[in-house]
Motif scaffolding. Structure first.
Motif, PDB file in Angstrom:
ATOM      1  N   LEU A  76       0.940  -1.112   0.004  1.00 51.29           N
ATOM      2  CA  LEU A  76      -0.038   0.089   0.007  1.00 51.29           C
ATOM      3  C   LEU A  76       0.773   1.214   0.099  1.00 51.29           C
ATOM      4  O   LEU A  76       1.694   1.383   0.922  1.00 51.29           O
ATOM      5  CB  LEU A  76      -0.750  -0.104   1.141  1.00 51.29           C
ATOM      6  N   PHE A  77       0.770   2.184  -1.094  1.00 52.33           N
ATOM      7  CA  PHE A  77       1.480   3.338  -1.122  1.00 52.33           C
ATOM      8  C   PHE A  77       3.067   2.790  -1.011  1.00 52.33           C
ATOM      9  O   PHE A  77       3.763   3.685  -0.651  1.00 52.33           O
ATOM     10  CB  PHE A  77       1.204   4.461   0.148  1.00 52.33           C
ATOM     11  N   GLY A 108       5.027  -2.344   1.837  1.00 50.27           N
ATOM     12  CA  GLY A 108       4.345  -3.957   2.179  1.00 50.27           C
ATOM     13  C   GLY A 108       3.862  -3.866   3.755  1.00 50.27           C
ATOM     14  O   GLY A 108       4.682  -3.388   4.782  1.00 50.27           O
ATOM     15  N   LEU A 109       2.645  -4.369   3.727  1.00 49.77           N
ATOM     16  CA  LEU A 109       2.153  -4.227   4.948  1.00 49.77           C
ATOM     17  C   LEU A 109       1.938  -5.915   5.321  1.00 49.77           C
ATOM     18  O   LEU A 109       1.419  -6.613   4.544  1.00 49.77           O
ATOM     19  CB  LEU A 109       0.479  -3.696   5.008  1.00 49.77           C
ATOM     20  N   SER A 110       2.159  -6.439   6.548  1.00 47.89           N
ATOM     21  CA  SER A 110       1.897  -7.373   7.082  1.00 47.89           C
ATOM     22  C   SER A 110       0.644  -8.001   7.930  1.00 47.89           C
ATOM     23  O   SER A 110      -0.090  -6.684   8.060  1.00 47.89           O
ATOM     24  CB  SER A 110       3.132  -8.146   8.003  1.00 47.89           C
ATOM     25  N   ALA A 138       0.344   4.086  14.060  1.00 46.60           N
ATOM     26  CA  ALA A 138       1.813   4.648  13.540  1.00 46.60           C
ATOM     27  C   ALA A 138       2.621   3.374  13.523  1.00 46.60           C
ATOM     28  O   ALA A 138       3.296   3.305  12.363  1.00 46.60           O
ATOM     29  CB  ALA A 138       2.218   5.533  14.646  1.00 46.60           C
ATOM     30  N   ASP A 139       2.449   2.447  14.355  1.00 45.82           N
ATOM     31  CA  ASP A 139       3.365   1.157  14.271  1.00 45.82           C
ATOM     32  C   ASP A 139       2.776   0.321  12.884  1.00 45.82           C
ATOM     33  O   ASP A 139       3.385  -0.176  12.368  1.00 45.82           O
ATOM     34  CB  ASP A 139       3.154   0.438  15.465  1.00 45.82           C
ATOM     35  N   GLY A 140       1.612   0.405  12.724  1.00 44.30           N
ATOM     36  CA  GLY A 140       1.182  -0.259  11.679  1.00 44.30           C
ATOM     37  C   GLY A 140       1.575   0.306  10.361  1.00 44.30           C
ATOM     38  O   GLY A 140       1.371  -0.427   9.054  1.00 44.30           O
ATOM     39  N   ILE A 141       1.762   1.544  10.156  1.00 46.52           N
ATOM     40  CA  ILE A 141       2.107   2.192   8.859  1.00 46.52           C
ATOM     41  C   ILE A 141       3.727   2.261   8.977  1.00 46.52           C
ATOM     42  O   ILE A 141       4.176   3.032   8.060  1.00 46.52           O
ATOM     43  CB  ILE A 141       1.475   3.426   8.731  1.00 46.52           C
TER      44      ILE A 141
END
Length: 245
Positions: free
Chosen positions: A80-81, A84-86, A203-206
């Motif tokens: 996303l943007f 990589g997102l886990s 914030a941690d998630g992004i």
């Protein structure tokens, strides 16, 4: 169980460090549960608090028993943007947004003065509280255990640390919940903490990590100021009672 671990200094050092970390990370859980149960009658509030902490313990131990799956949660599954997102990132994002919504909603109700809706049955409120506790328990459990994985090599040490920390949390939860219930300004401060924690989770998630030390230091300082305010208020009330008419 490897009994040789009991005779290693590194085992006890790891257990002590991990237990302290689990207790600190569990503060968020206790505050959230305490705020939620404050809406319930005393008997239901105690039961909801006990169920909430039991679920937190169960979730943490289950996650420790499926470490291979849990470690896989840190692998990117979607981009996303350009980042990589886990699954862990996605869970933290969802949990953080839920905390932000919940804290904002509770603060709004407190400011508007409609904290208690007498038209809703207590049992319906109890079910809603348990459902919300389940959601946030899962978020805090994943965040807590993923952090713990890098601090200890043996699952036995992690489980022992979780059991000790949950016992401490259970012992402290009653006093914390009672204090929040009796002092409306403290409840508002607790909601502000939850709002701040929600922002930190998002914030941690992004991928923007906010050191938890900063957050907990701010929480501790604010709590100390609140305690001094309550102490001062009680002393003034006692002085007025002693003052002759």
């Amino acid at each position: 169980m490897n009994f040789e671990l009991l005779f290693l200094t590194s085992t006890w050092a790891s257990l002590l460090t991990l237990t302290a970390m689990e207790i600190v990370l569990g503060i968020d859980n206790i505050v959230f549960i305490s705020v939620l149960v404050s809406r319930l009658p005393p008997d239901l509030a105690k039961r909801a608090r006990q169920i909430g902490l039991l679920l937190a313990l169960v979730f943490r131990i289950l996650l420790l028993l499926i470490l291979s799956w849990l470690i896989g949660l840190t692998e990117p599954v979607v981009t996303l943007f350009g980042r990589g997102l886990s699954w862990r990132d996605i869970i933290l994002l969802a949990g953080g947004l839920f905390l932000i919504y919940k804290a904002t909603h509770e603060i709004h109700q407190g400011v508007e003065g409609d904290e208690h809706d007498e038209t809703k049955p207590a049992t319906a409120g109890f079910g809603a509280v348990i459902a919300q506790i389940v959601v946030i328990d899962m978020v805090f459990s994943i965040d807590s255990i993923v952090t713990a994985i890098g601090m200890a090599e043996h699952v036995e040490i992690m489980i022992a640390a979780v059991l000790i920390s949950m016992a401490v949390m259970y012992a402290a939860s009653g006093a914390i919940a009672s204090f929040i219930q009796q002092h409306p300004t403290t409840k508002m401060l607790a909601l502000a903490f939850l709002l701040m924690i929600g922002i930190a989770l998002v914030a941690d998630g992004i991928g923007f990590h906010i050191p938890r030390g900063y957050i907990y230091t701010a929480m501790a300082f604010s709590a100390l100021v609140e305690v001094l305010n309550i102490w001062s208020k009680n002393n003034r009330a006692k002085a007025r009672l002693r003052r002759p008419e």
